[in-house]
Design an enzyme around this catalytic site. Structure first.
Site, short mmCIF file in Angstrom:
data_model
loop_
_atom_site.label_atom_id
_atom_site.label_comp_id
_atom_site.label_asym_id
_atom_site.label_seq_id
_atom_site.Cartn_x
_atom_site.Cartn_y
_atom_site.Cartn_z
N THR A 202 0.85 -1.19 0.00
CA THR A 202 0.00 0.00 0.00
C THR A 202 0.89 1.24 0.00
OG1 THR A 202 -0.19 -0.18 2.42
CG2 THR A 202 -1.98 -1.09 1.10
N ASN A 204 1.93 5.42 0.18
CA ASN A 204 1.68 6.55 1.09
C ASN A 204 0.64 7.53 0.53
OD1 ASN A 204 3.48 5.59 2.96
ND2 ASN A 204 5.21 6.72 2.15
N GLY A 205 0.67 7.77 -0.77
CA GLY A 205 -0.26 8.72 -1.35
C GLY A 205 -1.61 8.13 -1.69
N GLY A 206 -1.84 6.89 -1.27
CA GLY A 206 -3.07 6.19 -1.62
C GLY A 206 -2.81 5.18 -2.72
N ASP A 235 -5.84 -3.26 8.11
CA ASP A 235 -6.52 -4.53 8.41
C ASP A 235 -7.74 -4.71 7.52
OD1 ASP A 235 -4.66 -4.37 10.49
OD2 ASP A 235 -6.14 -3.53 11.87
#
Length: 297
Positions: A202, A204-206, A235
């Site tokens: 995943t 950092n900026g999405g 999660d």
């Protein structure tokens, strides 16, 4: 290979105390929280909670204290249909996590307590077709991954900052990390450096960067949301990914569902506050124009 459960989660069972503050306190200073949330948590437990609401047959392996918090965990799982046969009740306080949140900045203090006393029950694990691990010591990761690999049980591992032994990395079916964790472990954001079958990072900026077992790399865009509390977002993402792959979706679609669940989670305070049945998630996906291969009964 067992087929009594779809997924068994292994990890910590905590009681979360979350406070939203205008600023963090200075030395010896008291500040008042703008909002507060108290509820059950634990990374793998949050993931399994989503999957139980989605109708999967789930179980959990962990430990709680012989106290009110421990009883609350067992009661909640039983209510939503998670089997508690793998959860030990021990003479130690249940785990606690206290978080102070200011915007996207978060400070957390954890007391593991009973979580340190969980034991791996391999007879229990043999009854599932998939195992999800999060927040576990290296010896548990090694033993469980080797056990699952020998029996053809698939494994997803959200490794976090924990040590990842090289000898078992290639036996992991789905390795889940965030961008910072990946860079700290592998030096750069090059998914070919990880030896797991499928790698999901995943960003950092999405969004997320994916590498499937054939070596194909793609990026999945995130969904824009006003972040109220990011607790449990990872999660929730894990739950979407696991649900997708266990239902035969490709890795990209599974990650898109993960993004949707994370999107729902960050808009509420608390790791499990946003959990809803699958039918409601399908409706939100349609409203957002996400084309996902749901098969809702």
């Amino acid at each position: 290979m067992g087929d009594e459960f779809d997924v068994i989660g292994i990890g910590n069972l905590n009681y979360d105390i979350i406070m939203l503050v205008e600023r963090f306190p200075e030395f010896h200073e008291k500040v008042s929280a703008e909002k507060a949330f108290f509820g059950l948590g634990g990374a793998a437990a949050n993931t399994v909670s989503w999957l139980a609401h989605f109708g999967l047959k789930t179980g959990f392996l962990g430990a709680v204290g012989r106290d009110e918090i421990g009883e609350a965990h067992l009661s909640y799982f039983r209510r939503i249909g998670v089997d508690t046969g793998g959860i030990r009740v021990v003479d130690a306080p249940s785990g606690i996590a206290v978080a102070m949140i200011h915007g996207e900045d978060k400070r957390i203090v954890k007391y593991p307590g009973a979580n340190l006393m969980k034991e791996v029950d391999f007879d229990y694990l043999a009854r599932t077709r998939h195992i999800h691990l999060s927040s576990n010591p290296p010896e548990v990761i090694v033993n469980v991954v080797n056990f699952a690999h020998e029996r053809g049980i698939t494994v997803s591992l959200d490794i976090g900052e924990a040590y990842l032994p090289e000898e078992i990395e290639e036996k992991v079916d789905y390795l889940l990390m965030n961008e910072d964790e990946f860079k700290r472990k592998f030096g750069e954001l090059d998914l070919s450096k990880a030896r797991a079958k499928n790698v999901i990072v995943t960003l950092n900026g999405g969004g997320a960067l994916l590498r499937n077992e054939n070596g194909n790399v793609c990026e999945v865009r995130g969904l824009s949301a006003e972040v109220v509390d990011s607790t449990g977002a990872g999660d929730s993402f894990d739950a979407g990914l696991i649900y997708g792959v266990l239902n035969g979706w490709n890795l990209e679609d599974a990650a898109k569902l993960g993004m949707l669940l994370a999107y729902l989670t960050v808009q509420k305070v608390g790791a499990r506050t946003a959990i809803v049945p699958l039918e409601k998630v399908v409706k939100v996906a349609e409203e957002l124009g996400l084309e996902l291969p749901f098969r809702v009964q």
